[in-house]
Write a protein that holds these residues in place. Structure first.
Motif, PDB file in Angstrom:
ATOM      1  N   GLN A 145       0.840  -1.197   0.000  1.00  0.00           N
ATOM      2  CA  GLN A 145       0.000   0.000   0.000  1.00  0.00           C
ATOM      3  C   GLN A 145       0.875   1.247   0.000  1.00  0.00           C
ATOM      4  O   GLN A 145       1.975   1.247   0.553  1.00  0.00           O
ATOM      5  CB  GLN A 145      -0.895   0.024   1.246  1.00  0.00           C
ATOM      6  N   ASN A 146       0.372   2.313  -0.607  1.00  0.00           N
ATOM      7  CA  ASN A 146       1.097   3.580  -0.618  1.00  0.00           C
ATOM      8  C   ASN A 146       0.748   4.424   0.599  1.00  0.00           C
ATOM      9  O   ASN A 146      -0.388   4.410   1.082  1.00  0.00           O
ATOM     10  CB  ASN A 146       0.792   4.366  -1.893  1.00  0.00           C
ATOM     11  N   ALA A 147       1.742   5.147   1.088  1.00  0.00           N
ATOM     12  CA  ALA A 147       1.563   6.051   2.235  1.00  0.00           C
ATOM     13  C   ALA A 147       2.512   7.228   2.037  1.00  0.00           C
ATOM     14  O   ALA A 147       3.231   7.313   1.027  1.00  0.00           O
ATOM     15  CB  ALA A 147       1.866   5.318   3.542  1.00  0.00           C
ATOM     16  N   TYR A 148       2.503   8.146   3.000  1.00  0.00           N
ATOM     17  CA  TYR A 148       3.462   9.261   2.943  1.00  0.00           C
ATOM     18  C   TYR A 148       3.899   9.628   4.352  1.00  0.00           C
ATOM     19  O   TYR A 148       3.071   9.758   5.253  1.00  0.00           O
ATOM     20  CB  TYR A 148       2.862  10.497   2.265  1.00  0.00           C
ATOM     21  N   PHE A 149       5.199   9.801   4.525  1.00  0.00           N
ATOM     22  CA  PHE A 149       5.785  10.195   5.802  1.00  0.00           C
ATOM     23  C   PHE A 149       6.512  11.533   5.623  1.00  0.00           C
ATOM     24  O   PHE A 149       7.018  11.827   4.532  1.00  0.00           O
ATOM     25  CB  PHE A 149       6.771   9.132   6.289  1.00  0.00           C
ATOM     26  N   LEU A 215       4.472  -1.152   3.090  1.00  0.00           N
ATOM     27  CA  LEU A 215       4.183   0.223   2.676  1.00  0.00           C
ATOM     28  C   LEU A 215       5.210   0.708   1.663  1.00  0.00           C
ATOM     29  O   LEU A 215       6.377   0.300   1.677  1.00  0.00           O
ATOM     30  CB  LEU A 215       4.190   1.157   3.883  1.00  0.00           C
ATOM     31  N   ASN A 216       4.762   1.602   0.804  1.00  0.00           N
ATOM     32  CA  ASN A 216       5.625   2.244  -0.188  1.00  0.00           C
ATOM     33  C   ASN A 216       5.262   3.717  -0.239  1.00  0.00           C
ATOM     34  O   ASN A 216       4.110   4.094  -0.019  1.00  0.00           O
ATOM     35  CB  ASN A 216       5.412   1.622  -1.569  1.00  0.00           C
ATOM     36  N   GLN A 217       6.237   4.563  -0.513  1.00  0.00           N
ATOM     37  CA  GLN A 217       5.914   5.966  -0.748  1.00  0.00           C
ATOM     38  C   GLN A 217       6.661   6.487  -1.975  1.00  0.00           C
ATOM     39  O   GLN A 217       7.806   6.128  -2.227  1.00  0.00           O
ATOM     40  CB  GLN A 217       6.205   6.833   0.475  1.00  0.00           C
ATOM     41  N   TRP A 218       5.939   7.291  -2.761  1.00  0.00           N
ATOM     42  CA  TRP A 218       6.518   8.009  -3.909  1.00  0.00           C
ATOM     43  C   TRP A 218       6.849   9.408  -3.414  1.00  0.00           C
ATOM     44  O   TRP A 218       5.957  10.158  -3.011  1.00  0.00           O
ATOM     45  CB  TRP A 218       5.513   8.071  -5.057  1.00  0.00           C
ATOM     46  N   THR A 219       8.120   9.744  -3.458  1.00  0.00           N
ATOM     47  CA  THR A 219       8.507  10.985  -2.802  1.00  0.00           C
ATOM     48  C   THR A 219       9.832  11.495  -3.370  1.00  0.00           C
ATOM     49  O   THR A 219      10.356  10.971  -4.354  1.00  0.00           O
ATOM     50  CB  THR A 219       8.614  10.749  -1.276  1.00  0.00           C
ATOM     51  N   ASN A 220      10.352  12.525  -2.741  1.00  0.00           N
ATOM     52  CA  ASN A 220      11.688  13.024  -3.078  1.00  0.00           C
ATOM     53  C   ASN A 220      12.592  12.859  -1.862  1.00  0.00           C
ATOM     54  O   ASN A 220      12.123  12.784  -0.726  1.00  0.00           O
ATOM     55  CB  ASN A 220      11.628  14.495  -3.488  1.00  0.00           C
ATOM     56  N   ARG A 234      23.056  11.667 -11.015  1.00  0.00           N
ATOM     57  CA  ARG A 234      23.554  12.022  -9.677  1.00  0.00           C
ATOM     58  C   ARG A 234      23.148  13.463  -9.390  1.00  0.00           C
ATOM     59  O   ARG A 234      23.670  14.397 -10.008  1.00  0.00           O
ATOM     60  CB  ARG A 234      25.078  11.864  -9.627  1.00  0.00           C
ATOM     61  N   SER A 235      22.198  13.645  -8.478  1.00  0.00           N
ATOM     62  CA  SER A 235      21.727  14.991  -8.158  1.00  0.00           C
ATOM     63  C   SER A 235      21.454  15.097  -6.667  1.00  0.00           C
ATOM     64  O   SER A 235      21.369  14.089  -5.960  1.00  0.00           O
ATOM     65  CB  SER A 235      20.457  15.316  -8.953  1.00  0.00           C
ATOM     66  N   ARG A 236      21.324  16.307  -6.198  1.00  0.00           N
ATOM     67  CA  ARG A 236      21.155  16.523  -4.759  1.00  0.00           C
ATOM     68  C   ARG A 236      19.726  16.251  -4.302  1.00  0.00           C
ATOM     69  O   ARG A 236      19.502  15.877  -3.161  1.00  0.00           O
ATOM     70  CB  ARG A 236      21.571  17.952  -4.415  1.00  0.00           C
ATOM     71  N   GLU A 237      18.774  16.467  -5.167  1.00  0.00           N
ATOM     72  CA  GLU A 237      17.393  16.081  -4.876  1.00  0.00           C
ATOM     73  C   GLU A 237      16.909  15.218  -6.031  1.00  0.00           C
ATOM     74  O   GLU A 237      17.176  15.520  -7.195  1.00  0.00           O
ATOM     75  CB  GLU A 237      16.482  17.306  -4.748  1.00  0.00           C
ATOM     76  N   PHE A 238      16.224  14.128  -5.725  1.00  0.00           N
ATOM     77  CA  PHE A 238      15.701  13.289  -6.801  1.00  0.00           C
ATOM     78  C   PHE A 238      14.391  12.653  -6.362  1.00  0.00           C
ATOM     79  O   PHE A 238      14.066  12.583  -5.170  1.00  0.00           O
ATOM     80  CB  PHE A 238      16.717  12.220  -7.225  1.00  0.00           C
ATOM     81  N   LEU A 239      13.639  12.203  -7.349  1.00  0.00           N
ATOM     82  CA  LEU A 239      12.378  11.507  -7.102  1.00  0.00           C
ATOM     83  C   LEU A 239      12.635  10.012  -7.049  1.00  0.00           C
ATOM     84  O   LEU A 239      13.479   9.494  -7.777  1.00  0.00           O
ATOM     85  CB  LEU A 239      11.370  11.821  -8.205  1.00  0.00           C
ATOM     86  N   TRP A 240      11.886   9.339  -6.195  1.00  0.00           N
ATOM     87  CA  TRP A 240      12.011   7.891  -6.133  1.00  0.00           C
ATOM     88  C   TRP A 240      10.794   7.293  -5.472  1.00  0.00           C
ATOM     89  O   TRP A 240       9.895   8.005  -5.007  1.00  0.00           O
ATOM     90  CB  TRP A 240      13.290   7.471  -5.426  1.00  0.00           C
ATOM     91  N   GLN A 241      10.765   5.968  -5.454  1.00  0.00           N
ATOM     92  CA  GLN A 241       9.848   5.255  -4.574  1.00  0.00           C
ATOM     93  C   GLN A 241      10.709   4.508  -3.576  1.00  0.00           C
ATOM     94  O   GLN A 241      11.823   4.070  -3.902  1.00  0.00           O
ATOM     95  CB  GLN A 241       8.948   4.295  -5.341  1.00  0.00           C
ATOM     96  N   GLU A 242      10.216   4.397  -2.361  1.00  0.00           N
ATOM     97  CA  GLU A 242      10.922   3.586  -1.363  1.00  0.00           C
ATOM     98  C   GLU A 242       9.900   2.732  -0.642  1.00  0.00           C
ATOM     99  O   GLU A 242       8.912   3.212  -0.100  1.00  0.00           O
ATOM    100  CB  GLU A 242      11.729   4.443  -0.390  1.00  0.00           C
ATOM    101  N   GLY A 243      10.132   1.433  -0.693  1.00  0.00           N
ATOM    102  CA  GLY A 243       9.260   0.488  -0.017  1.00  0.00           C
ATOM    103  C   GLY A 243       9.873   0.042   1.298  1.00  0.00           C
ATOM    104  O   GLY A 243      11.092  -0.163   1.384  1.00  0.00           O
ATOM    105  N   HIS A 244       9.060  -0.098   2.318  1.00  0.00           N
ATOM    106  CA  HIS A 244       9.523  -0.541   3.638  1.00  0.00           C
ATOM    107  C   HIS A 244       8.514  -1.561   4.157  1.00  0.00           C
ATOM    108  O   HIS A 244       7.349  -1.226   4.372  1.00  0.00           O
ATOM    109  CB  HIS A 244       9.641   0.641   4.596  1.00  0.00           C
TER     110      HIS A 244
END
Length: 572
Positions: A145-149, A215-220, A234-244
């Motif tokens: 499921q997607n969430a946001y922290f 849980l997964n979140q689509w974030t920066n 290689r950048s200082r801010e990037f978009l990604w998904q991270e699953g936990h």
């Protein structure tokens, strides 16, 4: 800015333009290439934001971001506004410059005024949305499921897991000021979210009935990189998904690690037509605090560098013990959860661009292209208005038919540009297939379909357009992957000695070598393989598909007994 300062800048710019104009008047260099090709202009001078270019047609002041500028013809008779398309650098000759030009000229990014940060323009973001949808659909089938922290982390929480924070410490950005006052405690901006999420996992997980938690979140995220920032890569801010995720058993966690890694391989190979090697990271290269890390590794032949494409980590019980993520088992005992984390970033788009792009611009695989075809009507300037409208109506009919067949379609009705300019524009943006409709095509009831990847053209009857184009897009997707896979495989050299290893690196290749699986040996290889012109090599991964390792095989670098074959290379 004061009036005096503004006046000084004006005087400087006027003098600078006069100097450049004087150079143009006395310019004797001649281009041996076609004068209408903007990429063959000779660079005469530069000013912040502008290039001064010249060829036999005249001199151009080109904006470095938009490639739009004023053209001053050599005969001095008129001044007209034109848009210059094309890339000045060649991929095989100057890869870094080619890539930097391409991502701007094709309208993927714009540079931002904070170094290492980039604006993703709609053409790039649309491709990221394709990746998002495909991956999101697949992980939801597993029950994720997607969430946001929140993006902020207190210093105390960040320091909970010592090895983890040490791995990220050089890249952590801190907020130390709010308005005009100093904050009592600095707040970190997340480089990753383990320490953000896991205190709450400890609150939510009490019983085996609460597991698995996925849980997964689509974030920066922000990682304050200082080493050679490169758009997407290689950048200082990037978009990604991270699953936990959290499980009751290690077996469940191990299964998910490989499922997610297969999805990452699918993003690269199925969507982006980029070949990768699936494997396990060495102890030295694994994620800080993880039990083990799996990875998909891509490779860029032009500069001989590997790229970590996506990683799926088994965290074991390390974080659950640190954060107190404990649950009551079915037999009323106590156990710590087994955890995973996994992430994929917009770096994937950069790898695709580098892999498929050419000297004309982007070459996009159909499955990820924002628009899979562009239909360009080509009326004659002498055509009667009713004939032009008939042609345009046919284009709209094709658009409706193709969209009904699931094709993403663009139409180009602009009349203020020549057909050749439009062809170049859409080639630069990488649209997989161009459909041309001219006066003769109207008579013959055919269209011309031109492939972006090979340039091949074919005539198609009107009643076959909606069936032929989807077939052609699949052919292009498969051809692009096969071409890239052939190149990738040619860049892997199987070696058994140090000399062979260094020769492979010199050839800008990866080396598949027998290895003692020893961290001290890996550190030694990195130091010894560094040269005046290139960084040292490291393990990219220990491939899951292992060649036979005969008994008695020795490590290529240390002479110790080899334990496995490792894929080595220089990398981003």
């Amino acid at each position: 800015m004061s009036l005096c300062t503004q006046f000084g800048h004006l005087i400087y710019c006027c003098c600078w333009l006069l100097r450049v104009w004087w150079e143009v008047l006395h310019h004797t260099m001649k281009s041996t290439r076609h004068p209408s090709d903007a990429s063959q202009y000779v660079l005469l001078g530069a000013h912040p934001g502008w290039h001064i270019m010249s060829n036999s047609e005249g001199v151009s002041c080109l904006n470095r971001t938009t490639l739009v500028g004023l053209v001053y013809p050599a005969d001095g008779k008129e001044v007209k506004k034109e848009t210059k398309l094309g890339l000045s650098a060649k991929k095989e000759e100057d890869f870094p410059t080619w890539y930097s030009e391409l991502v701007v000229a094709s309208e993927l990014i714009s540079y931002y005024d904070v170094s290492g940060c980039y604006i993703l323009r709609p053409w790039a973001f649309a491709m990221w949305e394709v990746v998002q949808r495909w991956f999101d659909d697949n992980i939801k089938k597993l029950g994720v499921q997607n969430a946001y922290f929140p993006m902020f982390i207190t210093e105390d929480v960040l320091n909970t897991e010592k090895d983890h924070v040490e791995g990220f410490a050089p890249e952590v950005a801190w907020v130390t000021r709010a308005g005009s006052r100093e904050m009592e405690k600095p707040i970190a901006i997340r480089p990753t979210s383990e320490t953000v999420m896991y205190p709450y996992y400890a609150q939510w997980i009490r019983s085996h009935r609460d597991l698995p938690l996925r849980l997964n979140q689509w974030t920066n995220v922000v990682r304050w990189e200082f080493k050679y920032p490169t758009p997407f890569i290689r950048s200082r801010e990037f978009l990604w998904q991270e699953g936990h995720t959290a499980f009751a058993t290690k077996e469940e966690a191990d299964t998910e690690v490989r499922q997610i890694l297969d999805f990452y391989a699918g993003v690269y190979e199925y969507l982006l037509a980029v070949p990768v090697t699936k494997g396990k990271k060495s102890e030295k290269e694994k994620f800080a605090g993880a039990l083990y890390t799996t990875t998909v590794e891509a490779f860029i032949p032009e500069n001989g560098r590997g790229v970590q494409g996506g990683t799926s980590h088994c965290l074991g019980q390390n974080f659950s013990k640190m954060f107190g993520i404990e649950f009551e088992t079915e037999d009323h005992g106590k156990s710590h959860a087994w955890q995973n984390s996994w992430g994929l970033t917009t770096r994937s788009l950069g790898v695709m661009i580098m892999t498929h792009g050419d000297d004309k611009g982007l070459v996009l695989p159909p499955r990820v292209a924002p628009k899979q075809t562009v239909i360009i009507p080509i009326p004659k300037s002498s055509s009667a208005p009713e004939l032009v409208e008939e042609m345009f109506a046919q284009v709209r009919t094709f658009k409706q038919q193709l969209e009904a067949a699931g094709v993403r379609v663009e139409t180009d009705f602009r009349t203020n540009y020549t057909p050749g300019w439009k062809y170049n524009h859409w080639e630069l943006r990488g649209v997989p297939v161009r459909i041309e409709l001219g006066p003769k095509d109207m008579e013959n009831k055919t269209v011309v379909m031109a492939r972006r990847d090979t340039g091949a053209k074919e005539f198609v009857q009107w009643d076959q357009v909606a069936t032929r184009l989807p077939q052609l897009l699949e052919e292009i997707q498969n051809d692009m992957f096969n071409k890239a896979k052939t190149r990738y495989d040619a860049c892997v050299e199987k070696v058994t000695t140090w000399d062979e290893f260094m020769a492979a690196l010199t050839n800008k290749h990866m080396a598949l070598a027998p290895w003692a699986d020893d961290e001290t040996v890996e550190e030694d290889v990195k130091k010894r393989s560094a040269t005046a012109d290139a960084m040292g090599a490291k393990t990219l991964c220990i491939p899951f598909e292992q060649p036979e390792l005969p008994e008695g095989t020795l490590c290529f670098a240390s002479g110790k007994p080899a334990k496995n074959w490792a894929l080595w290379g220089r990398s981003y």
